[in-house]
Design a protein around this motif. Structure first.
Motif, PDB file in Angstrom:
ATOM      1  N   GLU A   1       0.704  -1.238   0.023  1.00  0.00           N
ATOM      2  CA  GLU A   1      -0.099   0.033   0.070  1.00  0.00           C
ATOM      3  C   GLU A   1       1.005   1.289   0.001  1.00  0.00           C
ATOM      4  O   GLU A   1       0.432   2.236   0.135  1.00  0.00           O
ATOM      5  CB  GLU A   1      -1.011   0.084   1.050  1.00  0.00           C
ATOM      6  CG  GLU A   1      -2.247  -0.841   0.939  1.00  0.00           C
ATOM      7  CD  GLU A   1      -2.983  -0.416  -0.136  1.00  0.00           C
ATOM      8  OE1 GLU A   1      -3.268   0.721  -0.307  1.00  0.00           O
ATOM      9  OE2 GLU A   1      -3.549  -1.383  -0.954  1.00  0.00           O
ATOM     10  N   GLY A   2       2.128   1.061   0.236  1.00  0.00           N
ATOM     11  CA  GLY A   2       3.091   2.382   0.105  1.00  0.00           C
ATOM     12  C   GLY A   2       3.334   3.077   1.292  1.00  0.00           C
ATOM     13  O   GLY A   2       4.105   4.103   1.369  1.00  0.00           O
ATOM     14  N   ALA A   3       3.003   2.335   2.383  1.00  0.00           N
ATOM     15  CA  ALA A   3       3.459   2.834   3.786  1.00  0.00           C
ATOM     16  C   ALA A   3       5.149   2.972   3.657  1.00  0.00           C
ATOM     17  O   ALA A   3       5.753   1.830   3.623  1.00  0.00           O
ATOM     18  CB  ALA A   3       2.983   2.112   4.902  1.00  0.00           C
ATOM     19  N   ALA A   4       5.566   4.237   4.208  1.00  0.00           N
ATOM     20  CA  ALA A   4       7.095   4.164   4.097  1.00  0.00           C
ATOM     21  C   ALA A   4       7.442   3.813   5.507  1.00  0.00           C
ATOM     22  O   ALA A   4       8.606   3.157   5.600  1.00  0.00           O
ATOM     23  CB  ALA A   4       7.372   5.643   3.516  1.00  0.00           C
ATOM     24  N   SER A   5       7.123   4.081   6.450  1.00  0.00           N
ATOM     25  CA  SER A   5       7.664   4.112   7.893  1.00  0.00           C
ATOM     26  C   SER A   5       6.831   2.965   8.570  1.00  0.00           C
ATOM     27  O   SER A   5       5.629   3.439   9.069  1.00  0.00           O
ATOM     28  CB  SER A   5       7.507   5.170   8.687  1.00  0.00           C
ATOM     29  OG  SER A   5       8.218   5.089  10.042  1.00  0.00           O
TER      30      SER A   5
END
Length: 151
Positions: free
Chosen positions: A81-85
């Motif tokens: 989903e593109g969560a970075a942290s």
């Protein structure tokens, strides 16, 4: 303007909890927030007094090793989903208690949970995780409709 810097979500490995993880990860991406994925585990079940059915007579058990696997699976979903942290936390205790305790102690701005059990007779009579979380959370709670993902 409402902003969130740390968003938490609970997972028990079910398809419905993965849907909640997906929603929380999307929000974390949009807000550029840290995503904290929590899996509660407890090794002993406790009987519910006068429960009418065997399946209602104990709290579900989630072993510590299973919680590790749930977290690994949820991390994959969150990354997709593109969560970075992303931070993974395995917390001992009953799910609703573990989630609200972790939120209080960790500076979480938003807690995301699925609606599993909310629309069932068992959930209405004996309670369910989303309802308990809403009652006890010190922060905003987003309940994700996971009815299409029940397992």
């Amino acid at each position: 303007m409402i902003t969130y810097s740390a968003i938490a979500v609970g997972t028990d490995g079910s398809e419905s909890s993965q849907a909640a993880v997906r929603a929380a990860a999307s929000l974390a991406r949009l807000y550029d927030a840290k995503l904290v994925i929590i899996s509660a585990w407890h090794a002993a079940s406790s009987p519910l007094l006068n429960a009418p059915h065997r399946d209602l007579s104990s709290v579900p058990v989630s072993e510590e090793e299973a919680a590790d696997q749930h977290l690994r699976d949820a991390m994959i979903v969150a990354q997709q989903e593109g969560a970075a942290s992303i931070e993974l936390r395995k917390v001992a205790g009953a799910p609703a208690d573990a989630l609200t305790r972790e939120v209080q102690e960790s500076g979480i701005d938003l807690l995301v949970v699925g609606n599993k059990g909310v629309n069932t007779l068992t959930g209405r009579v004996f309670g369910n995780i989303p309802t308990e979380v809403v009652r006890n959370s010190p922060v905003n709670v987003l309940i994700v409709n996971t009815d299409d993902h029940e397992s």
